[in-house]
Design a protein around this motif. Sequence first.
Motif, PDB file in Angstrom:
ATOM      1  N   ALA A 193       3.452  18.935   0.215  1.00 49.50           N
ATOM      2  CA  ALA A 193       3.597  18.468   1.590  1.00 49.50           C
ATOM      3  C   ALA A 193       2.559  19.110   2.506  1.00 49.50           C
ATOM      4  CB  ALA A 193       5.011  18.759   2.093  1.00 49.50           C
ATOM      5  N   VAL A 194       2.338  20.409   2.346  1.00 49.29           N
ATOM      6  CA  VAL A 194       1.332  21.098   3.165  1.00 49.29           C
ATOM      7  C   VAL A 194      -0.062  20.575   2.849  1.00 49.29           C
ATOM      8  CG1 VAL A 194       0.260  23.341   3.616  1.00 49.29           C
ATOM      9  CG2 VAL A 194       2.742  23.153   3.486  1.00 49.29           C
ATOM     10  N   TRP A 195      -0.331  20.299   1.583  1.00 52.07           N
ATOM     11  CA  TRP A 195      -1.635  19.749   1.189  1.00 52.07           C
ATOM     12  C   TRP A 195      -1.855  18.377   1.824  1.00 52.07           C
ATOM     13  CZ3 TRP A 195      -3.381  15.529  -1.716  1.00 52.07           C
ATOM     14  CH2 TRP A 195      -4.688  15.606  -2.189  1.00 52.07           C
ATOM     15  N   LEU A 196      -0.801  17.554   1.840  1.00 51.28           N
ATOM     16  CA  LEU A 196      -0.908  16.239   2.473  1.00 51.28           C
ATOM     17  C   LEU A 196      -1.121  16.369   3.974  1.00 51.28           C
ATOM     18  CD1 LEU A 196       1.920  14.282   0.603  1.00 51.28           C
ATOM     19  CD2 LEU A 196      -0.538  13.867   0.434  1.00 51.28           C
ATOM     20  N   ALA A 245       5.132  14.363   5.636  1.00 49.75           N
ATOM     21  CA  ALA A 245       4.601  14.536   4.289  1.00 49.75           C
ATOM     22  C   ALA A 245       5.700  14.881   3.301  1.00 49.75           C
ATOM     23  CB  ALA A 245       3.530  15.632   4.294  1.00 49.75           C
ATOM     24  N   ARG A 246       6.640  15.726   3.708  1.00 50.72           N
ATOM     25  CA  ARG A 246       7.721  16.117   2.808  1.00 50.72           C
ATOM     26  C   ARG A 246       8.597  14.909   2.453  1.00 50.72           C
ATOM     27  NH1 ARG A 246       9.662  19.974   5.699  1.00 50.72           N
ATOM     28  NH2 ARG A 246       8.360  21.585   4.760  1.00 50.72           N
ATOM     29  N   ARG A 247       8.833  14.031   3.431  1.00 50.96           N
ATOM     30  CA  ARG A 247       9.631  12.836   3.140  1.00 50.96           C
ATOM     31  C   ARG A 247       8.920  11.933   2.133  1.00 50.96           C
ATOM     32  NH1 ARG A 247      10.860  13.256   8.723  1.00 50.96           N
ATOM     33  NH2 ARG A 247       9.217  11.773   9.286  1.00 50.96           N
ATOM     34  N   LEU A 248       7.597  11.846   2.226  1.00 52.56           N
ATOM     35  CA  LEU A 248       6.846  11.036   1.250  1.00 52.56           C
ATOM     36  C   LEU A 248       6.958  11.628  -0.148  1.00 52.56           C
ATOM     37  CD1 LEU A 248       3.590  10.228   3.264  1.00 52.56           C
ATOM     38  CD2 LEU A 248       5.363   8.617   2.577  1.00 52.56           C
ATOM     39  N   VAL A 249       6.829  12.946  -0.248  1.00 53.07           N
ATOM     40  CA  VAL A 249       6.942  13.599  -1.558  1.00 53.07           C
ATOM     41  C   VAL A 249       8.339  13.395  -2.132  1.00 53.07           C
ATOM     42  CG1 VAL A 249       6.852  15.800  -2.775  1.00 53.07           C
ATOM     43  CG2 VAL A 249       5.170  15.302  -1.005  1.00 53.07           C
ATOM     44  N   ASP A 250       9.356  13.575  -1.301  1.00 53.98           N
ATOM     45  CA  ASP A 250      10.737  13.406  -1.778  1.00 53.98           C
ATOM     46  C   ASP A 250      10.983  11.984  -2.257  1.00 53.98           C
ATOM     47  OD1 ASP A 250      11.256  16.028  -1.193  1.00 53.98           O
ATOM     48  OD2 ASP A 250      12.266  15.625   0.707  1.00 53.98           O
ATOM     49  N   LEU A 251      10.505  10.991  -1.490  1.00 53.89           N
ATOM     50  CA  LEU A 251      10.731   9.599  -1.879  1.00 53.89           C
ATOM     51  C   LEU A 251       9.957   9.266  -3.147  1.00 53.89           C
ATOM     52  CD1 LEU A 251      11.991   6.878  -1.333  1.00 53.89           C
ATOM     53  CD2 LEU A 251      10.077   6.336   0.194  1.00 53.89           C
ATOM     54  N   ALA A 252       8.726   9.745  -3.244  1.00 51.64           N
ATOM     55  CA  ALA A 252       7.945   9.499  -4.461  1.00 51.64           C
ATOM     56  C   ALA A 252       8.648  10.075  -5.679  1.00 51.64           C
ATOM     57  CB  ALA A 252       6.546  10.111  -4.309  1.00 51.64           C
ATOM     58  N   THR A 253       9.232  11.262  -5.542  1.00 48.88           N
ATOM     59  CA  THR A 253       9.962  11.889  -6.651  1.00 48.88           C
ATOM     60  C   THR A 253      11.201  11.085  -7.017  1.00 48.88           C
ATOM     61  OG1 THR A 253       9.181  14.064  -5.932  1.00 48.88           O
ATOM     62  CG2 THR A 253      11.075  14.017  -7.418  1.00 48.88           C
ATOM     63  N   LEU A 270       0.823  -1.207   0.000  1.00 50.93           N
ATOM     64  CA  LEU A 270       0.000   0.000   0.000  1.00 50.93           C
ATOM     65  C   LEU A 270       0.860   1.261   0.000  1.00 50.93           C
ATOM     66  CD1 LEU A 270      -2.865  -0.982   2.476  1.00 50.93           C
ATOM     67  CD2 LEU A 270      -3.048  -0.636   0.008  1.00 50.93           C
ATOM     68  N   ALA A 271       2.018   1.197   0.679  1.00 51.49           N
ATOM     69  CA  ALA A 271       2.921   2.349   0.672  1.00 51.49           C
ATOM     70  C   ALA A 271       3.391   2.653  -0.747  1.00 51.49           C
ATOM     71  CB  ALA A 271       4.116   2.086   1.587  1.00 51.49           C
ATOM     72  N   ALA A 272       3.678   1.612  -1.531  1.00 48.22           N
ATOM     73  CA  ALA A 272       4.091   1.823  -2.923  1.00 48.22           C
ATOM     74  C   ALA A 272       2.973   2.477  -3.731  1.00 48.22           C
ATOM     75  CB  ALA A 272       4.493   0.485  -3.558  1.00 48.22           C
ATOM     76  N   ILE A 273       1.734   2.044  -3.501  1.00 48.05           N
ATOM     77  CA  ILE A 273       0.601   2.658  -4.208  1.00 48.05           C
ATOM     78  C   ILE A 273       0.444   4.118  -3.794  1.00 48.05           C
ATOM     79  CG2 ILE A 273      -1.901   2.570  -4.507  1.00 48.05           C
ATOM     80  CD1 ILE A 273      -1.707  -0.473  -4.064  1.00 48.05           C
ATOM     81  N   LYS A 274       0.553   4.373  -2.491  1.00 46.23           N
ATOM     82  CA  LYS A 274       0.382   5.742  -2.013  1.00 46.23           C
ATOM     83  C   LYS A 274       1.449   6.665  -2.589  1.00 46.23           C
ATOM     84  CE  LYS A 274       1.000   6.761   2.441  1.00 46.23           C
ATOM     85  NZ  LYS A 274       0.684   6.914   3.890  1.00 46.23           N
ATOM     86  N   LEU A 275       2.685   6.196  -2.675  1.00 45.78           N
ATOM     87  CA  LEU A 275       3.745   7.010  -3.266  1.00 45.78           C
ATOM     88  C   LEU A 275       3.451   7.323  -4.732  1.00 45.78           C
ATOM     89  CD1 LEU A 275       6.937   5.339  -1.755  1.00 45.78           C
ATOM     90  CD2 LEU A 275       6.038   7.596  -1.207  1.00 45.78           C
ATOM     91  N   ALA A 276       2.938   6.335  -5.465  1.00 47.50           N
ATOM     92  CA  ALA A 276       2.604   6.573  -6.874  1.00 47.50           C
ATOM     93  C   ALA A 276       1.496   7.615  -7.004  1.00 47.50           C
ATOM     94  CB  ALA A 276       2.193   5.261  -7.532  1.00 47.50           C
ATOM     95  N   LEU A 277       0.507   7.558  -6.124  1.00 48.16           N
ATOM     96  CA  LEU A 277      -0.583   8.534  -6.156  1.00 48.16           C
ATOM     97  C   LEU A 277      -0.089   9.933  -5.790  1.00 48.16           C
ATOM     98  CD1 LEU A 277      -3.358   6.380  -4.428  1.00 48.16           C
ATOM     99  CD2 LEU A 277      -3.150   6.901  -6.866  1.00 48.16           C
ATOM    100  N   ILE A 278       0.779  10.008  -4.778  1.00 54.41           N
ATOM    101  CA  ILE A 278       1.335  11.298  -4.370  1.00 54.41           C
ATOM    102  C   ILE A 278       2.138  11.910  -5.508  1.00 54.41           C
ATOM    103  CG2 ILE A 278       3.061  12.374  -2.855  1.00 54.41           C
ATOM    104  CD1 ILE A 278       2.120  10.452  -0.659  1.00 54.41           C
ATOM    105  N   ARG A 279       2.931  11.094  -6.179  1.00 55.43           N
ATOM    106  CA  ARG A 279       3.747  11.603  -7.274  1.00 55.43           C
ATOM    107  C   ARG A 279       2.873  12.141  -8.402  1.00 55.43           C
ATOM    108  NH1 ARG A 279       7.726  14.561  -8.811  1.00 55.43           N
ATOM    109  NH2 ARG A 279       8.678  13.942 -10.792  1.00 55.43           N
TER     110      ARG A 279
END
Length: 416
Positions: free
Chosen positions: A68-71, A82-90, A42-51
């Motif tokens: 990140a603020v939106w998340l 949230a910022r770490r999720l965005v960075d990793l997704a990128t 699910l984490a992989a799916i969430k990262l794809a959606l965030i990206r």
Amino acid sequence: MMEGLAQAEATVTACADSAAWALPEQGLIAALDAAHRIEQRLAAIKLALIRELDCRGTPIAQGASSTAVWLRERLHLTVPTARRLVDLATTLDAGNPGVRQALADADITLDQARVIADTVTTVESAAGSAAADKAVGLLVEWAGQFDPTLLRKLGTRILDHVAPDVADRAAQAALDAEDRRAARDRHVTISTLTDGRLRLTGTLDTETAGLLRAAIDPLTAPTGPDDQRSPGQRRHDALADLCRLSLRTGELPVHGGEPAQLVVTTSYDNLGRQLGAGTLDTGFDLAPETVRRLACDAAILPAVLGSTGQTLDVGRQRRLITGPLRRALVLRDRGCAFPGCDRPPRWCDAHHIHHWADGGNTSLTNAVLLCGHHHRHIHHGDWTIRPGNDGHPDFIPPAWLDPEQVPRRNHYHRRT
């Protein structure tokens, strides 16, 4: 995807309602392993959606200053998380399909994926894509044995295994990359507790750590044999001394048209009683003895209120919202008033709801505090602002965002 996620949610909900105590010991372990694998998938799916949302610019279009603020607002995360999720997704989208697949296959955890992605990026820059592909396989294999901390340590010498001919040169590159990560991860978080105190957490880079110690260590020494303060209390008091010293210099930047200062509000009756109980501009109360001590130590700027709490003295009308009028605005809005924003007053501009150029007056009812991002967003976007019946601003979203255009307010600054 939506159908699959709905089915998965229904299945997980059914599992959540099942009694774990009914499972035998081996069943509990197997269930834990399965839940862990599902979590990583699910984490992989969430990262794809965030990206995808980030690439489309959806968060910015909806008024957030960043994804990140939106998340933070949407998923109730902290901004650093949230910022770490965005960075990793990128990072995973930019050229780490092997890492992304390993996470989707539940071969690695989210934290291990961050470590592997960072390490593979360094390997690719030093030894090329072929070595990077080898590094992914090796690191994924190691991830089955080691936690993220040990995995990062092992990753510093991975070129010895995948590209020994460039290992020495790449070791220096790895150190440089670690320095860049340290600079990227530097942060200080200030969390307001319910009683007005603050919790400080963060990570300082090496230079800033040295500056802080050089400034604070001379102030942390015991004042004498009768000093009963703990080391932590002495560091707290030393930090307070540093803040007082900074304010006294008069060299701090101006914020929102006001010099850096401490504002204490008191009622008219208390003012007549030589400054009784007071309230900081952060909204928290001060004991009378504290107010009297501050009055001796600093210039207190009074915002005088009547018995019903209305502001009696906010200065004369003028184009710029400064001085007493701005202080009254801070007392009302307590920070950026745009829904979902948590920027404090010192980061905000005073905005005319009915623009001055269009005949709007400079008054408390025609003003609102907005941070720089949301000030620009209001001027160039489709949101509108109107004073509510209680004098507080209501924000009307554009029809494309909310067809009903239900008025919204900021709830981050509420203190009651």
